[in-house]
Design an enzyme around this catalytic site. Structure first.
Site, PDB file in Angstrom:
ATOM      1  NE  ARG A  87       4.284   1.458  22.304  1.00 38.47           N
ATOM      2  CZ  ARG A  87       4.326   2.555  21.584  1.00 38.47           C
ATOM      3  NH1 ARG A  87       3.997   3.702  22.117  1.00 38.47           N
ATOM      4  NH2 ARG A  87       4.711   2.518  20.329  1.00 38.47           N
ATOM      5  CE  LYS A  92       3.509   9.012  -0.714  1.00 41.12           C
ATOM      6  NZ  LYS A  92       3.824  10.394  -0.326  1.00 41.12           N
ATOM      7  N   GLY A 150       3.552  -0.223  12.131  1.00 43.68           N
ATOM      8  CA  GLY A 150       2.284   0.233  12.707  1.00 43.68           C
ATOM      9  C   GLY A 150       1.068  -0.320  11.986  1.00 43.68           C
ATOM     10  N   GLY A 195       9.257   2.491  14.582  1.00 51.88           N
ATOM     11  CA  GLY A 195      10.513   3.027  14.035  1.00 51.88           C
ATOM     12  C   GLY A 195      11.712   2.134  14.262  1.00 51.88           C
TER      13      GLY A 195
HETATM   14  P1  ADP Z   1       3.567   0.060   8.087  1.00 49.83           P
HETATM   15  O1  ADP Z   1       2.985   1.106   9.014  1.00 49.83           O
HETATM   16  O2  ADP Z   1       3.154  -1.330   8.478  1.00 49.83           O
HETATM   17  O3  ADP Z   1       5.059   0.205   7.933  1.00 49.83           O
HETATM   18  P2  ADP Z   1       2.949   1.635   5.745  1.00 49.83           P
HETATM   19  O4  ADP Z   1       2.695   2.810   6.629  1.00 49.83           O
HETATM   20  O5  ADP Z   1       4.142   1.661   4.889  1.00 49.83           O
HETATM   21  O6  ADP Z   1       2.929   0.291   6.627  1.00 49.83           O
HETATM   22  O7  ADP Z   1       1.725   1.447   4.751  1.00 49.83           O
HETATM   23  C1  ADP Z   1       0.408   1.239   5.156  1.00 49.83           C
HETATM   24  C2  ADP Z   1      -0.562   1.965   4.264  1.00 49.83           C
HETATM   25  O8  ADP Z   1      -0.398   1.613   2.906  1.00 49.83           O
HETATM   26  C3  ADP Z   1      -1.977   1.626   4.621  1.00 49.83           C
HETATM   27  O9  ADP Z   1      -2.620   2.783   5.104  1.00 49.83           O
HETATM   28  C4  ADP Z   1      -2.594   1.151   3.304  1.00 49.83           C
HETATM   29  O10 ADP Z   1      -3.905   1.626   3.101  1.00 49.83           O
HETATM   30  C5  ADP Z   1      -1.669   1.742   2.282  1.00 49.83           C
HETATM   31  N1  ADP Z   1      -1.732   1.006   1.016  1.00 49.83           N
HETATM   32  C6  ADP Z   1      -1.453  -0.277   0.779  1.00 49.83           C
HETATM   33  N2  ADP Z   1      -1.670  -0.606  -0.513  1.00 49.83           N
HETATM   34  C7  ADP Z   1      -2.092   0.515  -1.134  1.00 49.83           C
HETATM   35  C8  ADP Z   1      -2.488   0.819  -2.474  1.00 49.83           C
HETATM   36  N3  ADP Z   1      -2.471  -0.101  -3.432  1.00 49.83           N
HETATM   37  N4  ADP Z   1      -2.860   2.095  -2.723  1.00 49.83           N
HETATM   38  C9  ADP Z   1      -2.891   3.025  -1.755  1.00 49.83           C
HETATM   39  N5  ADP Z   1      -2.531   2.797  -0.477  1.00 49.83           N
HETATM   40  C10 ADP Z   1      -2.146   1.550  -0.163  1.00 49.83           C
HETATM   41 MG    MG Z   2       2.453   3.164   8.688  1.00 45.79          MG
END
Ligand code: ADP
Ligand code: MG
Length: 399
Positions: A38, A199, A357, A380
């Site tokens: 950063r 999710k 992230g 965010g």
């Molecule tokens: P970002 O931080 O890039 O926005 P998210 O926080 O939404 O991404 O999601 C990342 C998480 O999703 C990771 O920790 C990864 O392990 C999990 N993940 C991805 N695919 C699966 C899956 N099929 N089952 C369980 N967890 C998953």
């Molecule tokens: Mg995340």
């Protein structure tokens, strides 16, 4: 994209006081930053202003002190890290307004840099109190915002100040806004969006926004399980939000009407336990997942099909890994598709922008961060931008 002023619009600034909002909310361990990305991001802005002879006052938050002074959350803790990155000494100023700031400005020479204390020590910051913002603004001749990562907050230092002083986007902010505009604001079609991660519930607004704006919506990660289940696929004991079936179907209908193709995997990597290289590991068709198995990555055929989709696209925006990439071999699809996107970007056929992230961590793991057009570390703020929301800190710059 709404127009905003940049450092190119500054006239003569020698001897003037620049109030510069930066992101110094660094991850710390044992009194030192573990990651100075950063600071590096804002280095060009800080040095450009200082080298043009301005007295540069850095303004930032650090942690969540909730409107009161906290000895452990002073920005003085990151002074050393900032100095190391900039390669210059800076003066720590334990206030954000008042006589101490006034006297410090008197001591600073043209081209010197001062670091104000944690702006969140005062409740007026998060309340965006106009009197508080006025108190800070009184010390500056102009305001520069170089912290896109804080631009989704309408706080005094991210929004209020922009209305009180001539306001400019710093170089990092300018770069981020330009990249994001190329990806979703005013992109070259066809546009593909990859949305993955854990999710659906955390990314509903992202999906809703994207279906109306992109030609290809690629869904992976745990999110894909919810969409597959909504279509009647038995996903075993996969991470899945069964209660969101109707929502997932509504998103797919909306996509249909908007001419957006939704891509779900037709083969997947499954295991009975979530561990590295588990003995139960296998690849199968989505219709063959057993009751005691969980989907942890999308399969090789799906990955190849998605690579073919990217080859037909001019723009890619990516948030969320395709699988549980932190654990081997469930990083396979994410790494492969990231490499495809990187290669297409390097060939000049694709503009690729990614953020989030875990997405940043996944792209670093794949070793392709440098080969994407732009990778946002804004968290965010990046997600809110993907949701199609107007960010107050950005809106204030273009007012
Ligand atoms: P970002 O931080 O890039 O926005 P998210 O926080 O939404 O991404 O999601 C990342 C998480 O999703 C990771 O920790 C990864 O392990 C999990 N993940 C991805 N695919 C699966 C899956 N099929 N089952 C369980 N967890 C998953
Ligand atoms: Mg995340």
């Amino acid at each position: 994209m709404a127009k905003f002023k940049t450092l190119d619009d500054l006239g003569e600034i020698a001897g003037k006081v620049a109030l510069v909002r930066v992101d110094l909310n660094l991850p710390m361990k044992d009194g030192r930053a573990t990651d100075v990305t950063r600071v590096q991001a804002s280095m060009p802005t800080i040095l450009e202003l200082a080298d043009a002879g301005a007295k540069v006052l850095l303004l930032a938050h650090f942690g969540r002190p909730k409107g009161a002074r906290h000895s452990t959350m002073s920005t003085s803790f990151v002074q050393g890290d900032v100095e190391r990155v900039l390669g210059r000494e800076i003066m720590f100023i334990p206030e954000v307004m008042g006589p101490v700031v006034e006297q410090s400005i008197g001591i600073l020479r043209d081209g010197d840099i001062g670091l104000l204390d944690n702006v969140r020590f005062w409740p007026g910051e998060e309340a965006n109190d106009p009197a508080f913002a006025k108190g800070i603004a009184a010390h500056g001749d102009f305001y520069v915002n170089d912290a896109f990562s804080a631009a989704h907050r309408a706080h005094a230092s991210t929004e209020g100040l922009a209305h009180l002083l001539p306001a400019y986007a710093g170089r990092a902010m300018e770069k981020e806004l330009t990249a994001l505009d190329k990806a979703l604001g005013n992109p070259e079609a066809p546009v593909a969006a990859v949305v993955g991660g854990a999710k659906v519930s955390t990314k509903l607004d992202v999906l809703e926004n994207l279906v109306g704006r992109v030609q290809h919506l690629i869904i992976g990660g745990g999110m894909a399980n919810t969409f597959l289940a909504a279509r009647g696929v038995d996903v075993g004991k996969s991470l899945c939000e069964h209660d969101l079936a109707a929502t997932a179907n509504a998103i797919m209908d909306k996509a249909d009407h908007a001419g957006c193709t939704v891509h779900l995997p037709y083969d997947v990597v499954v295991a009975k336990e979530f561990a590295a290289n588990p003995p139960s590991l296998r690849t199968c068709n989505v219709h063959e997942v057993a009751e005691d198995e969980m989907i942890l990555d999308i399969g090789p055929q799906a990955t190849e099909a998605l690579a073919d989709v990217l080859k037909t696209c001019r723009t890619l925006v990516w948030n969320g890994p395709l699988g549980a990439f932190e654990t081997e071999p469930f990083d396979t699809a994410t790494v492969a598709l990231a490499k495809t996107a990187a290669a297409l970007t390097q060939d000049g056929s694709l503009t690729s922008v990614a953020g989030g992230g875990d997405t940043v961590a996944a792209l670093n793991h794949a070793g392709v961060t440098e080969d994407f057009t732009y990778v946002s570390t804004a968290g965010g703020a990046f997600l809110e931008w993907m949701e199609g929301k107007e960010l107050p800190g950005v809106a204030a710059l273009s007012a």
